[in-house]
Design a protein around this motif. Sequence first.
Motif, short mmCIF file in Angstrom:
data_model
loop_
_atom_site.label_atom_id
_atom_site.label_comp_id
_atom_site.label_asym_id
_atom_site.label_seq_id
_atom_site.Cartn_x
_atom_site.Cartn_y
_atom_site.Cartn_z
N PHE A 1 -1.03 -0.40 1.36
CA PHE A 1 -0.01 -0.92 2.24
C PHE A 1 0.28 -2.16 2.32
O PHE A 1 -0.36 -2.86 3.01
CB PHE A 1 0.03 -0.28 3.40
CG PHE A 1 -0.02 1.32 3.63
CD1 PHE A 1 1.02 2.19 3.67
CD2 PHE A 1 -1.14 1.97 3.43
CE1 PHE A 1 0.69 3.62 3.44
CE2 PHE A 1 -1.57 3.46 3.03
CZ PHE A 1 -0.39 4.07 3.31
N ASP A 2 1.35 -2.85 1.37
CA ASP A 2 1.69 -4.38 1.35
C ASP A 2 2.71 -4.60 2.47
O ASP A 2 3.70 -4.06 2.24
CB ASP A 2 1.93 -4.64 -0.18
CG ASP A 2 2.27 -6.07 -0.13
OD1 ASP A 2 2.59 -6.91 0.75
OD2 ASP A 2 2.06 -6.49 -1.34
N VAL A 3 2.37 -5.56 3.49
CA VAL A 3 3.37 -5.76 4.33
C VAL A 3 4.83 -6.01 3.81
O VAL A 3 5.71 -5.95 4.35
CB VAL A 3 3.04 -6.67 5.61
CG1 VAL A 3 1.84 -6.10 6.25
CG2 VAL A 3 2.56 -7.95 4.82
N TYR B 1 7.27 -3.60 3.26
CA TYR B 1 8.13 -3.37 4.57
C TYR B 1 8.77 -4.16 5.03
O TYR B 1 9.26 -3.96 6.22
CB TYR B 1 6.87 -2.58 5.42
CG TYR B 1 6.35 -1.41 4.71
CD1 TYR B 1 6.85 -0.06 5.02
CD2 TYR B 1 5.08 -1.52 3.96
CE1 TYR B 1 6.18 1.15 4.49
CE2 TYR B 1 4.53 -0.47 3.42
CZ TYR B 1 5.04 0.77 3.59
OH TYR B 1 4.64 1.76 2.92
N THR C 1 4.31 -1.15 8.50
CA THR C 1 3.30 -0.96 7.64
C THR C 1 2.31 -0.15 8.28
O THR C 1 1.76 0.82 7.74
CB THR C 1 2.82 -2.42 7.12
OG1 THR C 1 3.69 -3.12 6.82
CG2 THR C 1 1.68 -2.03 6.39
N VAL D 1 -4.22 -2.36 4.40
CA VAL D 1 -3.04 -2.99 4.93
C VAL D 1 -3.54 -4.29 4.12
O VAL D 1 -4.21 -5.36 4.54
CB VAL D 1 -3.21 -3.04 6.39
CG1 VAL D 1 -1.87 -3.94 6.56
CG2 VAL D 1 -2.76 -1.79 6.94
#
Length: 70
Positions: A14-16, A19, A36, A47
């Motif tokens: 999950f790449d900030v 988002y 995120t 993350v």
Amino acid sequence: MAMPLVATANEQIFDVRSYGALGDGVADDINAFQKTFDALGDRPGVVYIPTGQFKLNGTVSVTNPGLFTI
């Protein structure tokens, strides 16, 4: 030297930035960070916070702190 980003077979990354985080030191990235962690939910995952200056004016709520790696 940057370390390689590694996730196990059962983890999602999950790449900030995906988002909405900009990391420019000017924009408030708090909502992107919250989105995120909300997307991570109760799944194990990574993350990813890339190099940058992330401004967070507020608190990020992490509901399952044992299920992610930063």
